[in-house]
Design a protein around this motif. Structure first.
Motif, mmCIF file in Angstrom:
data_model
loop_
_atom_site.group_PDB
_atom_site.id
_atom_site.type_symbol
_atom_site.label_atom_id
_atom_site.label_comp_id
_atom_site.label_asym_id
_atom_site.label_seq_id
_atom_site.Cartn_x
_atom_site.Cartn_y
_atom_site.Cartn_z
ATOM 1 N N LEU A 19 6.624 14.681 9.015
ATOM 2 C CA LEU A 19 7.329 15.991 8.483
ATOM 3 C C LEU A 19 6.908 16.003 7.032
ATOM 4 C CD1 LEU A 19 10.809 15.955 10.386
ATOM 5 C CD2 LEU A 19 8.674 16.413 11.359
ATOM 6 N N ASP A 20 6.940 17.670 6.945
ATOM 7 C CA ASP A 20 6.650 18.236 5.514
ATOM 8 C C ASP A 20 7.764 17.592 4.607
ATOM 9 O OD1 ASP A 20 5.879 19.275 3.134
ATOM 10 O OD2 ASP A 20 5.360 21.207 4.482
ATOM 11 N N LEU A 21 7.457 17.086 3.650
ATOM 12 C CA LEU A 21 8.536 16.529 2.711
ATOM 13 C C LEU A 21 9.166 17.816 1.736
ATOM 14 C CD1 LEU A 21 9.955 14.097 1.857
ATOM 15 C CD2 LEU A 21 8.540 13.719 -0.147
ATOM 16 N N ILE A 89 12.163 22.989 7.750
ATOM 17 C CA ILE A 89 11.682 21.689 8.516
ATOM 18 C C ILE A 89 10.377 22.069 9.398
ATOM 19 C CG2 ILE A 89 12.321 20.189 10.420
ATOM 20 C CD1 ILE A 89 15.242 20.590 9.703
ATOM 21 N N ALA A 90 9.324 21.199 9.066
ATOM 22 C CA ALA A 90 8.174 21.563 9.573
ATOM 23 C C ALA A 90 7.340 20.196 9.855
ATOM 24 C CB ALA A 90 7.168 22.425 8.602
ATOM 25 N N VAL A 91 6.487 20.181 10.923
ATOM 26 C CA VAL A 91 5.653 19.068 11.148
ATOM 27 C C VAL A 91 4.221 19.123 10.348
ATOM 28 C CG1 VAL A 91 4.246 17.941 13.038
ATOM 29 C CG2 VAL A 91 6.629 19.094 13.441
ATOM 30 N N LEU A 188 -1.395 2.442 5.427
ATOM 31 C CA LEU A 188 -1.880 3.730 5.093
ATOM 32 C C LEU A 188 -0.783 4.654 4.311
ATOM 33 C CD1 LEU A 188 -3.885 5.254 8.146
ATOM 34 C CD2 LEU A 188 -4.693 4.548 5.977
ATOM 35 N N CYS A 189 -1.100 5.297 3.412
ATOM 36 C CA CYS A 189 -0.302 6.102 2.358
ATOM 37 C C CYS A 189 -0.700 7.767 2.739
ATOM 38 C CB CYS A 189 -0.271 5.737 1.098
ATOM 39 S SG CYS A 189 0.909 6.424 -0.043
ATOM 40 N N ILE A 190 0.326 8.454 2.655
ATOM 41 C CA ILE A 190 0.081 9.905 2.764
ATOM 42 C C ILE A 190 -0.207 10.556 1.210
ATOM 43 C CG2 ILE A 190 0.719 12.225 3.703
ATOM 44 C CD1 ILE A 190 0.270 10.464 5.837
ATOM 45 N N ARG A 191 -1.484 11.072 1.116
ATOM 46 C CA ARG A 191 -1.522 11.824 -0.216
ATOM 47 C C ARG A 191 -0.739 12.906 -0.606
ATOM 48 N NH1 ARG A 191 -6.314 9.387 -2.290
ATOM 49 N NH2 ARG A 191 -7.797 8.570 -0.834
ATOM 50 N N GLN A 192 -0.530 13.676 0.447
ATOM 51 C CA GLN A 192 0.231 15.001 0.065
ATOM 52 C C GLN A 192 1.409 15.196 1.088
ATOM 53 O OE1 GLN A 192 -1.978 18.556 0.459
ATOM 54 N NE2 GLN A 192 -0.816 19.869 -0.865
ATOM 55 N N PRO A 193 2.403 14.415 0.853
ATOM 56 C CA PRO A 193 3.696 14.298 1.534
ATOM 57 C C PRO A 193 4.436 15.796 1.512
ATOM 58 C CG PRO A 193 4.074 13.037 -0.233
ATOM 59 C CD PRO A 193 2.542 13.269 -0.390
ATOM 60 N N ASP A 194 4.294 16.419 0.583
ATOM 61 C CA ASP A 194 5.061 17.793 0.328
ATOM 62 C C ASP A 194 3.796 18.995 -0.030
ATOM 63 O OD1 ASP A 194 5.973 20.154 -0.969
ATOM 64 O OD2 ASP A 194 7.796 19.080 -1.905
ATOM 65 N N SER A 195 3.839 19.808 1.068
ATOM 66 C CA SER A 195 2.574 20.815 1.208
ATOM 67 C C SER A 195 2.799 21.792 -0.217
ATOM 68 C CB SER A 195 2.912 21.341 2.474
ATOM 69 O OG SER A 195 4.005 22.120 2.467
ATOM 70 N N LYS A 196 3.863 21.725 -0.850
ATOM 71 C CA LYS A 196 3.942 22.734 -1.907
ATOM 72 C C LYS A 196 3.403 21.923 -3.237
ATOM 73 C CE LYS A 196 5.522 25.756 0.659
ATOM 74 N NZ LYS A 196 4.673 26.818 1.318
ATOM 75 N N PRO A 206 -4.836 2.063 1.116
ATOM 76 C CA PRO A 206 -5.764 3.169 1.794
ATOM 77 C C PRO A 206 -4.850 4.351 1.832
ATOM 78 C CG PRO A 206 -5.802 0.851 2.790
ATOM 79 C CD PRO A 206 -4.547 0.797 1.753
ATOM 80 N N ALA A 207 -5.415 5.278 1.760
ATOM 81 C CA ALA A 207 -4.733 6.515 2.042
ATOM 82 C C ALA A 207 -5.406 7.663 2.657
ATOM 83 C CB ALA A 207 -4.338 7.169 0.512
ATOM 84 N N ILE A 208 -4.473 8.799 3.293
ATOM 85 C CA ILE A 208 -5.276 9.784 3.757
ATOM 86 C C ILE A 208 -4.547 11.155 3.694
ATOM 87 C CG2 ILE A 208 -5.967 8.477 6.022
ATOM 88 C CD1 ILE A 208 -3.569 9.579 7.568
ATOM 89 N N HIS A 209 -5.005 12.284 3.956
ATOM 90 C CA HIS A 209 -4.325 13.650 3.705
ATOM 91 C C HIS A 209 -3.766 13.972 5.026
ATOM 92 C CE1 HIS A 209 -3.776 17.854 3.055
ATOM 93 N NE2 HIS A 209 -4.051 17.454 1.669
ATOM 94 N N ASP A 210 -4.556 13.914 6.131
ATOM 95 C CA ASP A 210 -3.951 14.210 7.514
ATOM 96 C C ASP A 210 -4.518 13.186 8.527
ATOM 97 O OD1 ASP A 210 -2.781 16.610 6.560
ATOM 98 O OD2 ASP A 210 -4.598 17.545 6.710
ATOM 99 N N PHE A 211 -3.866 13.273 9.735
ATOM 100 C CA PHE A 211 -3.909 12.326 10.715
ATOM 101 C C PHE A 211 -5.214 12.515 11.277
ATOM 102 C CE2 PHE A 211 0.723 12.160 10.705
ATOM 103 C CZ PHE A 211 0.884 10.634 10.196
ATOM 104 N N ASP A 212 -5.946 13.545 11.210
ATOM 105 C CA ASP A 212 -7.211 13.709 11.945
ATOM 106 C C ASP A 212 -8.163 12.933 11.275
ATOM 107 O OD1 ASP A 212 -7.347 15.161 9.597
ATOM 108 O OD2 ASP A 212 -8.586 16.894 10.232
ATOM 109 N N GLU A 213 -8.132 12.305 10.225
ATOM 110 C CA GLU A 213 -8.764 11.542 9.435
ATOM 111 C C GLU A 213 -8.955 9.828 10.128
ATOM 112 O OE1 GLU A 213 -8.509 10.967 5.366
ATOM 113 O OE2 GLU A 213 -7.374 13.010 5.203
ATOM 114 N N ILE A 214 -7.787 9.836 11.114
ATOM 115 C CA ILE A 214 -8.065 8.564 11.790
ATOM 116 C C ILE A 214 -7.889 8.731 13.189
ATOM 117 C CG2 ILE A 214 -6.849 6.973 9.767
ATOM 118 C CD1 ILE A 214 -4.210 7.605 11.367
#
Length: 220
Positions: A19-21, A89-91, A188-196, A206-214
């Motif tokens: 979920l978006d932080l 609240i957003a996915v 794996l770490c999320i690079r941009q947990p908060d979209s704002k 190791p880090a990703i922006h979105d899940f489509d990378e994996i």
């Protein structure tokens, strides 16, 4: 891309990962201080400074994540205030596709979160992500925050898993560090947990922006 043949279990954080932080950051930094300021006839700036000071003192503990604790301390109905901005609240992008892909690949998917059960159930009701999860574990049920090594030992007792064949995804570096110390092989770490907020430069894991990378993008 991950070598999925080496992974049986996937442990997933919720806020900032699935979920978006932004929702939580806005709540703790803006909305709750505003309500506290109104209730105590002080300025928003004073309320924000108070909340920041109090939360910083407890960062990484169960109380830091406990809505009932903050209701008692601030003398406010924090859960009710929590729901006032539920429209935020957003996915995160590609999350639904990722969770469906885990089911297709027959991977065991567990939500492991520090979220308080009251807030957790509310977010699950709104997002429906629990339909793709095999188990849901809150640190409040185990008595230890994910930042503690005791959490991981308790999780192993409650939901046995092979650390060498487990992937854990989170946005919190301290939590990832605790998981690494416990012996979880794939992190794996999320690079941009908060979209704002802008994406972070992550070097520790190791880090990703979105899940489509994996799992690859959704087929059109």
């Amino acid at each position: 891309m991950l070598d999925w043949s080496r992974i049986d279990t996937v442990l997933l954080d919720m806020d900032g990962t699935l979920l978006d932080l932004h929702y939580d950051n806005h709540f703790w930094m803006e909305h709750l201080p505003q309500r506290y300021a109104e209730a105590n006839d002080i300025s928003l700036s004073e309320a924000q400074q108070l909340v920041i000071r109090m939360t910083d003192e407890l960062r990484g503990t169960l109380d830091w994540y406990c809505l009932r604790y903050w209701s008692d301390v601030l003398k406010l109905d924090v859960l009710a205030i929590y729901r006032e901005i539920e429209d935020r609240i957003a996915v995160r992008p590609h999350t639904d596709h990722f969770l469906r892909s885990l089911r297709t690949m027959q991977k065991r998917a567990l939500l492991v979160t520090n979220a308080h059960p009251d807030g957790l159930s509310h977010k699950l009701a709104i997002t429906g992500i629990d339909q793709w999860l095999d188990e849901i574990v809150s640190s409040h049920d185990l008595g230890h925050a994910k930042e503690s090594s005791l959490f991981w030992h308790s999780l192993q007792e409650r939901q046995p898993f092979d650390p060498s064949r487990t992937l854990f995804v989170d946005d919190n570096l301290h939590v990832l560090g605790a998981a690494r110390e416990y012996g979880i092989e794939h992190l794996l770490c999320i690079r941009q947990p908060d979209s704002k907020h802008p994406a972070r430069e992550i070097t520790e894991f190791p880090a990703i922006h979105d899940f489509d990378e994996i799992v690859g993008p959704r087929e059109r």
